[in-house]
Design a protein around this motif. Structure first.
Motif, PDB file in Angstrom:
ATOM      1  N   ASP A 107      35.964  24.636  34.209  1.00 65.91           N
ATOM      2  CA  ASP A 107      36.993  23.688  33.762  1.00 65.91           C
ATOM      3  C   ASP A 107      37.197  23.634  32.246  1.00 65.91           C
ATOM      4  O   ASP A 107      38.197  23.090  31.779  1.00 65.91           O
ATOM      5  N   THR A 148      45.445  28.051  31.281  1.00 59.38           N
ATOM      6  CA  THR A 148      44.854  28.345  32.579  1.00 59.38           C
ATOM      7  C   THR A 148      43.336  28.320  32.489  1.00 59.38           C
ATOM      8  O   THR A 148      42.740  29.071  31.719  1.00 59.38           O
ATOM      9  N   ARG A 175      38.713  28.125  36.547  1.00 60.58           N
ATOM     10  CA  ARG A 175      38.794  27.640  37.928  1.00 60.58           C
ATOM     11  C   ARG A 175      40.171  27.961  38.523  1.00 60.58           C
ATOM     12  O   ARG A 175      40.266  28.480  39.641  1.00 60.58           O
ATOM     13  N   GLN A 176      41.234  27.670  37.781  1.00 59.49           N
ATOM     14  CA  GLN A 176      42.578  27.954  38.280  1.00 59.49           C
ATOM     15  C   GLN A 176      42.771  29.452  38.502  1.00 59.49           C
ATOM     16  O   GLN A 176      43.341  29.864  39.513  1.00 59.49           O
ATOM     17  N   TYR A 177      42.299  30.247  37.569  1.00 57.50           N
ATOM     18  CA  TYR A 177      42.439  31.692  37.691  1.00 57.50           C
ATOM     19  C   TYR A 177      41.717  32.210  38.939  1.00 57.50           C
ATOM     20  O   TYR A 177      42.261  33.023  39.685  1.00 57.50           O
ATOM     21  N   GLU A 179      40.966  30.510  41.612  1.00 59.72           N
ATOM     22  CA  GLU A 179      41.658  30.027  42.814  1.00 59.72           C
ATOM     23  C   GLU A 179      42.832  30.939  43.152  1.00 59.72           C
ATOM     24  O   GLU A 179      43.119  31.183  44.322  1.00 59.72           O
ATOM     25  N   GLU A 180      43.497  31.461  42.123  1.00 61.63           N
ATOM     26  CA  GLU A 180      44.627  32.371  42.335  1.00 61.63           C
ATOM     27  C   GLU A 180      44.170  33.808  42.607  1.00 61.63           C
ATOM     28  O   GLU A 180      44.914  34.584  43.202  1.00 61.63           O
TER      29      GLU A 180
END
Length: 86
Positions: free
Chosen positions: A50, A59, A62-64, A66-67
């Motif tokens: 995070d 970004t 974590r977001q990366y 998840e994608e």
């Protein structure tokens, strides 16, 4: 945090890549960093996920992930497997 610690000295990036370059992390190295943070416990892992950002500074890791969950499946080359928690 980057801007707080380095921006006041006129440093706005570590490498000479523009924020909109689209550069992505090396999958093997990102997996290695993820496993290292995970081995230190949930607080460390959450901090890594995070509070670390891609070059766009928006970004999170974590977001990366998840994608791009396939990143965590990438194996290092055989000769580096032990070094990179293969």
């Amino acid at each position: 945090h980057f801007d707080t610690f380095y921006g006041k000295y006129g440093i706005d990036q570590i490498w000479d890549w523009p924020h909109d370059s689209g550069m992505r992390p090396c999958a093997v190295y990102l997996r290695h960093c993820y496993l290292a943070a995970k081995s230190m416990g949930q607080v460390c892992l959450d901090s890594f996920l995070d509070e670390s950002f891609l070059i766009d500074r928006t970004t999170t890791i974590r977001q990366y992930l998840e994608e791009h969950p396939e990143v965590l499946q990438v194996q290092p080359p055989a000769k580096l497997a032990q070094r990179y928690n293969g």
